[in-house]
Scaffold this motif. Sequence first.
Motif, short mmCIF file in Angstrom:
data_model
loop_
_atom_site.label_atom_id
_atom_site.label_comp_id
_atom_site.label_asym_id
_atom_site.label_seq_id
_atom_site.Cartn_x
_atom_site.Cartn_y
_atom_site.Cartn_z
N LEU A 12 0.83 -1.20 0.00
CA LEU A 12 0.00 0.00 0.00
C LEU A 12 0.87 1.26 0.00
CD1 LEU A 12 -2.71 -1.00 2.64
CD2 LEU A 12 -2.99 -0.88 0.15
N LYS A 13 0.61 2.15 -0.94
CA LYS A 13 1.37 3.40 -1.03
C LYS A 13 1.19 4.24 0.24
CE LYS A 13 3.14 3.10 -5.16
NZ LYS A 13 4.54 2.75 -5.27
N ILE A 14 0.00 4.17 0.85
CA ILE A 14 -0.22 4.97 2.06
C ILE A 14 0.63 4.44 3.22
CG2 ILE A 14 -2.49 5.83 1.40
CD1 ILE A 14 -3.70 3.70 3.33
N TRP A 15 0.85 3.13 3.26
CA TRP A 15 1.71 2.57 4.30
C TRP A 15 3.16 3.00 4.05
CZ3 TRP A 15 5.78 -1.00 4.18
CH2 TRP A 15 6.23 -1.43 5.44
N GLU A 16 3.60 2.91 2.80
CA GLU A 16 4.96 3.34 2.46
C GLU A 16 5.16 4.81 2.82
OE1 GLU A 16 5.89 2.55 -1.65
OE2 GLU A 16 5.31 0.45 -1.48
N ASN A 17 4.18 5.63 2.49
CA ASN A 17 4.25 7.06 2.79
C ASN A 17 4.28 7.28 4.30
OD1 ASN A 17 2.98 9.88 3.18
ND2 ASN A 17 3.48 9.83 0.99
N GLY A 18 3.48 6.52 5.04
CA GLY A 18 3.47 6.61 6.50
C GLY A 18 4.80 6.19 7.10
N SER A 50 2.34 5.36 15.15
CA SER A 50 0.91 5.05 15.01
C SER A 50 0.43 5.11 13.57
CB SER A 50 0.11 6.02 15.88
OG SER A 50 -1.26 5.85 15.70
N ILE A 51 0.99 6.00 12.79
CA ILE A 51 0.49 6.23 11.43
C ILE A 51 0.60 4.96 10.56
CG2 ILE A 51 0.88 7.55 9.30
CD1 ILE A 51 1.45 9.99 11.20
N PRO A 52 1.79 4.41 10.31
CA PRO A 52 1.85 3.20 9.49
C PRO A 52 1.36 1.96 10.24
CG PRO A 52 4.06 3.79 10.20
CD PRO A 52 3.14 4.90 10.63
N SER A 53 1.50 1.95 11.58
CA SER A 53 1.08 0.78 12.36
C SER A 53 -0.42 0.54 12.26
CB SER A 53 1.48 0.94 13.83
OG SER A 53 2.88 1.00 13.95
N ASN A 54 -1.21 1.61 12.31
CA ASN A 54 -2.66 1.45 12.21
C ASN A 54 -3.08 1.03 10.81
OD1 ASN A 54 -4.34 1.95 14.68
ND2 ASN A 54 -2.83 3.59 14.82
N ILE A 55 -2.36 1.49 9.80
CA ILE A 55 -2.65 1.04 8.43
C ILE A 55 -2.36 -0.45 8.32
CG2 ILE A 55 -1.94 1.23 6.01
CD1 ILE A 55 -1.46 4.26 6.62
N ALA A 56 -1.23 -0.88 8.86
CA ALA A 56 -0.86 -2.30 8.80
C ALA A 56 -1.89 -3.15 9.55
CB ALA A 56 0.53 -2.51 9.39
N GLU A 57 -2.24 -2.73 10.75
CA GLU A 57 -3.20 -3.52 11.53
C GLU A 57 -4.56 -3.57 10.85
OE1 GLU A 57 -5.15 -3.87 16.00
OE2 GLU A 57 -3.61 -2.35 15.62
N GLY A 58 -5.02 -2.43 10.36
CA GLY A 58 -6.33 -2.38 9.73
C GLY A 58 -6.40 -3.13 8.42
N SER A 59 -5.28 -3.32 7.75
CA SER A 59 -5.28 -3.97 6.44
C SER A 59 -5.73 -5.42 6.50
CB SER A 59 -3.88 -3.89 5.80
OG SER A 59 -2.97 -4.71 6.50
N SER A 60 -5.67 -6.01 7.67
CA SER A 60 -6.08 -7.41 7.81
C SER A 60 -7.57 -7.54 8.17
CB SER A 60 -5.25 -8.10 8.89
OG SER A 60 -5.58 -7.58 10.16
N LYS A 64 -14.86 -2.09 6.40
CA LYS A 64 -15.46 -1.19 7.39
C LYS A 64 -14.50 -0.96 8.55
CE LYS A 64 -19.47 -0.56 10.35
NZ LYS A 64 -20.74 -1.11 10.81
N SER A 65 -13.90 -2.01 9.04
CA SER A 65 -12.96 -1.90 10.14
C SER A 65 -11.68 -1.19 9.70
CB SER A 65 -12.63 -3.29 10.69
OG SER A 65 -11.81 -3.20 11.82
N PHE A 66 -11.23 -1.48 8.47
CA PHE A 66 -10.04 -0.84 7.93
C PHE A 66 -10.23 0.67 7.89
CE2 PHE A 66 -6.83 -1.07 4.12
CZ PHE A 66 -5.85 -0.49 4.90
N ARG A 67 -11.42 1.11 7.49
CA ARG A 67 -11.72 2.55 7.45
C ARG A 67 -11.50 3.17 8.83
NH1 ARG A 67 -14.51 4.56 3.09
NH2 ARG A 67 -15.49 6.16 4.36
N HIS A 68 -11.90 2.46 9.88
CA HIS A 68 -11.72 2.95 11.25
C HIS A 68 -10.24 3.10 11.58
CE1 HIS A 68 -12.27 3.53 15.52
NE2 HIS A 68 -11.50 2.49 15.76
N PHE A 69 -9.43 2.12 11.23
CA PHE A 69 -8.00 2.19 11.50
C PHE A 69 -7.34 3.32 10.70
CE2 PHE A 69 -8.72 -1.90 13.38
CZ PHE A 69 -7.78 -1.96 14.40
N ILE A 70 -7.83 3.55 9.49
CA ILE A 70 -7.32 4.68 8.70
C ILE A 70 -7.69 6.00 9.37
CG2 ILE A 70 -7.59 5.91 6.50
CD1 ILE A 70 -7.64 3.15 5.13
N ASP A 71 -8.89 6.07 9.93
CA ASP A 71 -9.28 7.27 10.67
C ASP A 71 -8.32 7.53 11.84
OD1 ASP A 71 -11.47 8.16 9.19
OD2 ASP A 71 -12.91 6.99 10.36
N ILE A 72 -7.94 6.48 12.54
CA ILE A 72 -7.00 6.63 13.65
C ILE A 72 -5.65 7.12 13.12
CG2 ILE A 72 -5.70 5.39 15.43
CD1 ILE A 72 -8.20 3.52 15.67
#
Length: 121
Positions: A12-18, A50-60, A64-72
């Motif tokens: 994910l580009k957003i994870w790389e960016n994070g 927290s930024i890339p960690s929440n993307i990584a955790e939410g990706s699994s 709907k749940s992933f959107r929440h982790f992205i919000d965090i």
Amino acid sequence: MSEYKRHNFKKLKIWENGMDLAKLILDTTDTFPSHEKFGLKSQMDRCAFSIPSNIAEGSSRTSKSFRHFIDISLGSSIELHTQTLLAFHRNYISEDVTKIIENKIEEFQRMTMSFQNTLAP
């Protein structure tokens, strides 16, 4: 069906960016005065983690749940932006470094909000 799609966070580009943003913050806060070790440095480092960690955790999770982790993750980026301005105010970082960090944060937020809009509600 897309509700159950899982993402490989490393692709994910957003994870790389994070991750790039987190590395920039860690390198920057390493220059802070030692008395900030448990203060602003610690707070900025935790936001950066927290930024890339929440993307990584939410990706699994489900979309709907992933959107929440992205919000965090986005919330952490906004918190980090505030802390960057405080670090500048305290003269821990220069105006140039502040602008570099702000640009990286804003780029992360744009990319992440665009990605989030592609996920099923």
